[in-house]
Motif scaffolding. Structure first.
Motif, mmCIF file in Angstrom:
data_model
loop_
_atom_site.group_PDB
_atom_site.id
_atom_site.type_symbol
_atom_site.label_atom_id
_atom_site.label_comp_id
_atom_site.label_asym_id
_atom_site.label_seq_id
_atom_site.Cartn_x
_atom_site.Cartn_y
_atom_site.Cartn_z
ATOM 1 N N LEU A 1 0.861 -1.181 0.000
ATOM 2 C CA LEU A 1 0.000 0.000 0.000
ATOM 3 C C LEU A 1 0.899 1.233 0.000
ATOM 4 O O LEU A 1 1.773 1.370 0.851
ATOM 5 N N ILE A 2 0.682 2.131 -0.963
ATOM 6 C CA ILE A 2 1.512 3.324 -1.122
ATOM 7 C C ILE A 2 0.618 4.550 -1.161
ATOM 8 O O ILE A 2 -0.502 4.518 -1.694
ATOM 9 N N MET A 3 1.112 5.650 -0.601
ATOM 10 C CA MET A 3 0.409 6.926 -0.709
ATOM 11 C C MET A 3 1.298 7.923 -1.441
ATOM 12 O O MET A 3 2.497 8.023 -1.176
ATOM 13 N N TYR A 4 0.701 8.669 -2.357
ATOM 14 C CA TYR A 4 1.388 9.746 -3.078
ATOM 15 C C TYR A 4 0.707 11.069 -2.753
ATOM 16 O O TYR A 4 -0.484 11.121 -2.443
ATOM 17 N N LYS A 5 1.472 12.142 -2.832
ATOM 18 C CA LYS A 5 0.921 13.497 -2.729
ATOM 19 C C LYS A 5 0.924 14.110 -4.125
ATOM 20 O O LYS A 5 1.985 14.292 -4.726
ATOM 21 N N ALA A 6 -0.241 14.439 -4.626
ATOM 22 C CA ALA A 6 -0.335 14.920 -6.001
ATOM 23 C C ALA A 6 0.389 16.238 -6.201
ATOM 24 O O ALA A 6 0.965 16.488 -7.257
ATOM 25 N N GLU A 7 0.389 17.129 -5.189
ATOM 26 C CA GLU A 7 1.051 18.428 -5.355
ATOM 27 C C GLU A 7 2.566 18.310 -5.437
ATOM 28 O O GLU A 7 3.250 19.248 -5.847
ATOM 29 N N LEU A 8 3.083 17.140 -5.083
ATOM 30 C CA LEU A 8 4.523 16.905 -5.210
ATOM 31 C C LEU A 8 4.856 16.211 -6.524
ATOM 32 O O LEU A 8 5.941 15.659 -6.701
ATOM 33 N N GLY A 9 3.896 16.236 -7.461
ATOM 34 C CA GLY A 9 4.144 15.679 -8.774
ATOM 35 C C GLY A 9 4.057 14.174 -8.830
ATOM 36 O O GLY A 9 4.510 13.554 -9.784
ATOM 37 N N LEU A 10 3.450 13.543 -7.801
ATOM 38 C CA LEU A 10 3.312 12.084 -7.750
ATOM 39 C C LEU A 10 4.662 11.373 -7.844
ATOM 40 O O LEU A 10 4.765 10.253 -8.323
ATOM 41 N N GLN A 11 5.696 12.055 -7.384
ATOM 42 C CA GLN A 11 7.035 11.479 -7.418
ATOM 43 C C GLN A 11 7.409 10.857 -6.075
ATOM 44 O O GLN A 11 8.067 9.834 -6.021
ATOM 45 N N CYS A 12 6.982 11.497 -4.990
ATOM 46 C CA CYS A 12 7.374 11.037 -3.652
ATOM 47 C C CYS A 12 6.339 10.050 -3.124
ATOM 48 O O CYS A 12 5.168 10.391 -2.987
ATOM 49 N N GLU A 13 6.763 8.842 -2.856
ATOM 50 C CA GLU A 13 5.855 7.833 -2.354
ATOM 51 C C GLU A 13 6.149 7.521 -0.897
ATOM 52 O O GLU A 13 7.276 7.664 -0.427
ATOM 53 N N LYS A 14 5.092 7.085 -0.202
ATOM 54 C CA LYS A 14 5.239 6.707 1.193
ATOM 55 C C LYS A 14 4.681 5.306 1.375
ATOM 56 O O LYS A 14 3.503 5.040 1.104
ATOM 57 N N GLU A 15 5.527 4.406 1.802
ATOM 58 C CA GLU A 15 5.107 3.028 2.055
ATOM 59 C C GLU A 15 4.281 2.979 3.342
ATOM 60 O O GLU A 15 4.710 3.474 4.387
ATOM 61 N N LEU A 16 3.097 2.368 3.257
ATOM 62 C CA LEU A 16 2.223 2.246 4.419
ATOM 63 C C LEU A 16 2.156 0.779 4.854
ATOM 64 O O LEU A 16 2.847 -0.076 4.306
ATOM 65 N N ALA A 17 1.346 0.515 5.848
ATOM 66 C CA ALA A 17 1.259 -0.843 6.403
ATOM 67 C C ALA A 17 0.888 -1.858 5.326
ATOM 68 O O ALA A 17 0.048 -1.584 4.455
ATOM 69 N N THR A 18 1.500 -3.035 5.396
ATOM 70 C CA THR A 18 1.270 -4.085 4.404
ATOM 71 C C THR A 18 -0.156 -4.630 4.514
ATOM 72 O O THR A 18 -0.694 -4.807 5.613
ATOM 73 N N MET A 19 -0.768 -4.921 3.378
ATOM 74 C CA MET A 19 -2.127 -5.453 3.355
ATOM 75 C C MET A 19 -2.186 -6.828 4.008
ATOM 76 O O MET A 19 -1.209 -7.587 4.005
ATOM 77 N N LEU A 20 -3.343 -7.184 4.569
ATOM 78 C CA LEU A 20 -3.510 -8.478 5.219
ATOM 79 C C LEU A 20 -3.539 -9.611 4.202
ATOM 80 O O LEU A 20 -3.045 -10.707 4.462
ATOM 81 N N THR A 21 -4.143 -9.339 3.061
ATOM 82 C CA THR A 21 -4.257 -10.350 2.004
ATOM 83 C C THR A 21 -3.722 -9.762 0.705
ATOM 84 O O THR A 21 -4.245 -8.745 0.217
ATOM 85 N N GLY A 22 -2.698 -10.368 0.155
ATOM 86 C CA GLY A 22 -2.193 -9.911 -1.134
ATOM 87 C C GLY A 22 -3.221 -10.175 -2.224
ATOM 88 O O GLY A 22 -3.808 -11.261 -2.285
ATOM 89 N N ARG A 23 -3.460 -9.181 -3.065
ATOM 90 C CA ARG A 23 -4.479 -9.361 -4.099
ATOM 91 C C ARG A 23 -4.234 -8.457 -5.295
ATOM 92 O O ARG A 23 -3.487 -7.478 -5.218
ATOM 93 N N GLN A 24 -4.879 -8.776 -6.387
ATOM 94 C CA GLN A 24 -4.822 -7.977 -7.610
ATOM 95 C C GLN A 24 -6.226 -7.929 -8.212
ATOM 96 O O GLN A 24 -7.111 -8.693 -7.801
ATOM 97 N N ASN A 25 -6.432 -7.006 -9.158
ATOM 98 C CA ASN A 25 -7.741 -6.859 -9.815
ATOM 99 C C ASN A 25 -8.866 -6.625 -8.807
ATOM 100 O O ASN A 25 -10.010 -7.033 -9.026
ATOM 101 N N HIS A 26 -8.543 -5.975 -7.703
ATOM 102 C CA HIS A 26 -9.533 -5.667 -6.686
ATOM 103 C C HIS A 26 -9.981 -4.217 -6.853
ATOM 104 O O HIS A 26 -9.524 -3.505 -7.745
ATOM 105 N N THR A 27 -10.869 -3.773 -5.988
ATOM 106 C CA THR A 27 -11.280 -2.367 -5.968
ATOM 107 C C THR A 27 -10.996 -1.792 -4.588
ATOM 108 O O THR A 27 -10.880 -2.520 -3.600
#
Length: 600
Positions: free
Chosen positions: A343-369
């Motif tokens: 799970l990553i968070m970006y700040k749009a005003e920083l040009g979506l360049q700086c990412e912040k790693e957040l707590a790992t998801m409980l269940t790894g998944r793809q094609n989710h919403t």
């Protein structure tokens, strides 16, 4: 002499124009060769028809058409003062005239009637340079009356910039239509929306009969942007309490201030910031390919997009989910084929360049919403992707587990289950619930296994129930909220029997069927449980729906990005460009497209 071999050179007298103008002016002063007299309020002005017609389209039409004036030696001009016409004549004969704050509007009005375009332009420029808080409203109304677009824009801009400095009596004198034009503008220069509400209430209170206009005027106040204290005060205001529609907006504003993720459930532009607050709304587009992913963002001119502007490329986002709260610049990206637990968070005003790693998801998944409600991310459905090592991952089936991430605490928790695990589905938040539409119930992703179920998860109780079924089983869908409706596009499967021809009889069973994919577009009203089938867009592959500035948009990403807006009244999709080609042999076309609104 043989003239064919002569060479000619054009010679120019640089003083000729001056001499001609000066000579004509001299003849006018002496009343020499004058062939028409203009009578203005009893004062006579000897003139030359050819001179008047050369500058004024009005006089040219008068003297060349078969009218009585074309043959008359004297013409009466009505609705004009002698001093104004004398100023007009000075300009016609010399290209110069004297204007002041006192006479500029009268001269411009006369020039407009006589269709002297050069003088109109000069007067408009002079008036625009002398705008004040005392005259800006009047000049804007004057420019509107004579349809002078440039002066209208200049005076409107000045009025919007200085609206709060204009005296209250001048504001109260505005017509309802004019007041609405000001208070509905994004460009209104204010420090607080409270002042807009106060101005609207003062205008209503100025005349008793204006109470009948209260709903129409107050609906342009952006109540969701009011200070919470002033919002509470308005709840007890007599004008407010007597109008059910306004009270509904006030209650919606209170809910929005406690949970800004309700942004799209409000009528536009109730929560949209004005430009003076130094915040802008953007559309953020995430498209992923086998080579990586790219973020693109664009401002309010959504119909004329150039998505290459502000583009940022990233790796590792294939089949990831993305969401934002619409009212801030935080963009969250979760899971995906490459990093299913991240799970990553970006700040749009920083040009979506700086990412912040957040707590790992409980269940790894793809094609989710992923949707956001009340400061929490909600992860819905998808394919479970188990990580054994950096080089070893595999899909373990469809996920029914719902997980919630508290943004402030940076913590995940299990929060219930879907009734049926799905992927290739669409999810949106509405009020305090997550609505999940359609999707595929088999890991193969075949449309034959699409569902028509609507699964409604309550963020308050953690329970999931079924809602009114979609009229067709759909998959590969995308959805968006606008006010009290949810709009969904996707693919449905229509089952058709194979033709019973002789050449097929030996190759098929009697009950064999074929499947045909159809584009579908639905409007769902969750408060009423009503489904409405609408005209689908021309392309739903590699596309995403979003709501922006009170409209539904479908953004299609292929060899180039195409943008379509939906007109709900006419049930028509509109575009400023040609439809994209259906066939594109590129190996780097997107396999996932998502878009949303952000603000910063």
């Amino acid at each position: 002499m043989d003239t064919s071999i002569l060479q000619y050179k054009e010679i120019i007298d640089p003083s000729f124009a001056y001499q001609l103008t000066n000579g004509i002016h001299r003849l006018k002063k002496k009343a020499v060769f004058c062939d028409v007299t203009i009578d203005v309020a009893g004062q006579k002005f000897p003139c030359h028809k050819v001179v008047l017609a050369s500058i004024s389209n009005y006089f040219e039409a008068m003297f060349t058409n078969p009218m009585a004036e074309s043959k008359s030696a004297e013409i009466e001009m009505k609705d004009m003062e002698p001093l104004v016409f004398e100023t007009i004549l000075d300009f016609i004969y010399s290209g110069k005239c004297k204007v002041s704050i006192e006479n500029a509007q009268a001269v411009m009005n006369a020039a407009n009637m006589l269709q002297i375009l050069a003088l109109i332009k000069i007067c408009a420029k002079y008036i625009a340079e002398n705008l004040t808080v005392q005259n800006c409203f009047h000049i804007w109304q004057f420019a509107d009356a004579i349809d002078c677009r440039e002066l209208m824009q200049r005076s409107m801009h000045f009025s919007l910039e200085n609206f709060l400095q204009v005296a209250s009596p001048l504001v109260a004198s505005l017509s309802k239509v004019n007041l609405i034009q000001f208070i509905s503008s994004d460009s209104l220069n204010i420090q607080s929306e409270d002042s807009v509400a106060q101005i609207a209430l003062q205008w209503i209170a100025a005349e008793p009969e204006r109470k009948t206009d209260a709903v129409e005027v107050l609906s342009h106040v952006r109540f969701s942007l009011l200070s919470s204290r002033y919002l509470m005060t308005l709840m007890d205001n007599e004008i407010m309490r007597n109008n059910g529609d306004i009270m509904k907006l006030l209650r919606q504003a209170q809910l929005f201030q406690s949970d800004p993720t309700m942004y799209f459930e409000l009528p536009y532009p109730q929560a949209s910031p004005r430009h003076s607050l130094k915040r802008r709304e953007y559309v953020l587009l995430l498209s992923t390919t086998n080579d990586g992913a790219s973020f693109s963002r664009q401002t309010s001119q959504l119909g004329n997009l150039n998505w290459t502007s502000g583009q940022t490329k990233h790796q590792g986002f294939r089949d990831a989910a993305i969401c934002s709260s619409a009212v801030n610049s935080e963009v969250f990206v979760s899971g995906g084929k490459d990093n299913p637990e991240r799970l990553i968070m970006y700040k749009a005003e920083l040009g979506l360049q700086c990412e912040k790693e957040l707590a790992t998801m409980l269940t790894g998944r793809q094609n989710h919403t992923m949707v956001i409600i009340g400061g929490c991310l909600h992860i819905i459905g998808g394919l479970e992707r188990q990580v054994y090592s950096r080089s070893s991952q595999q899909n373990n089936g469809i996920v029914s587990k719902i997980e919630v991430y508290n943004i402030q605490q940076n913590k995940w928790r299990p929060a219930g289950n879907l009734l049926t695990g799905v992927w290739q589905h669409a999810s949106v938040s509405f009020q305090d619930k997550v609505y999940t539409f359609g999707g595929t119930t088999d890991i193969s992703g075949s449309l034959n296994d699409a569902t028509n179920k609507v699964q409604i998860y309550s963020s308050q109780t953690g329970e999931c129930v079924l809602g009114p079924e979609i009229p067709a089983a759909i998959s590969k869908c995308t959805a968006t909220v606008m006010e009290e409706s949810i709009f969904i596009i996707g693919l449905e499967v229509e089952i058709k029997p194979l033709p019973n021809s002789e050449e097929h009889e030996e190759e098929q069973d009697d009950d064999e069927e074929v499947y045909e994919e159809n584009r579908v577009f639905y409007q769902f009203k969750p408060l009423d449980g009503v489904w409405i089938k609408l005209n689908p867009p021309t392309n739903v592959t590699n596309s995403a729906l979003c709501t922006f500035h009170g409209k539904i948009w479908n953004i299609v990403v292929g060899s180039e990005t195409k943008v379509y807006s939906y007109n709900l009244l006419s049930d028509v999709w509109e575009s400023n460009s040609e439809d994209p080609e259906d066939a594109d042999e590129s190996n780097n076309l997107p396999n996932s497209v998502k878009c949303m609104q952000i603000t910063y």
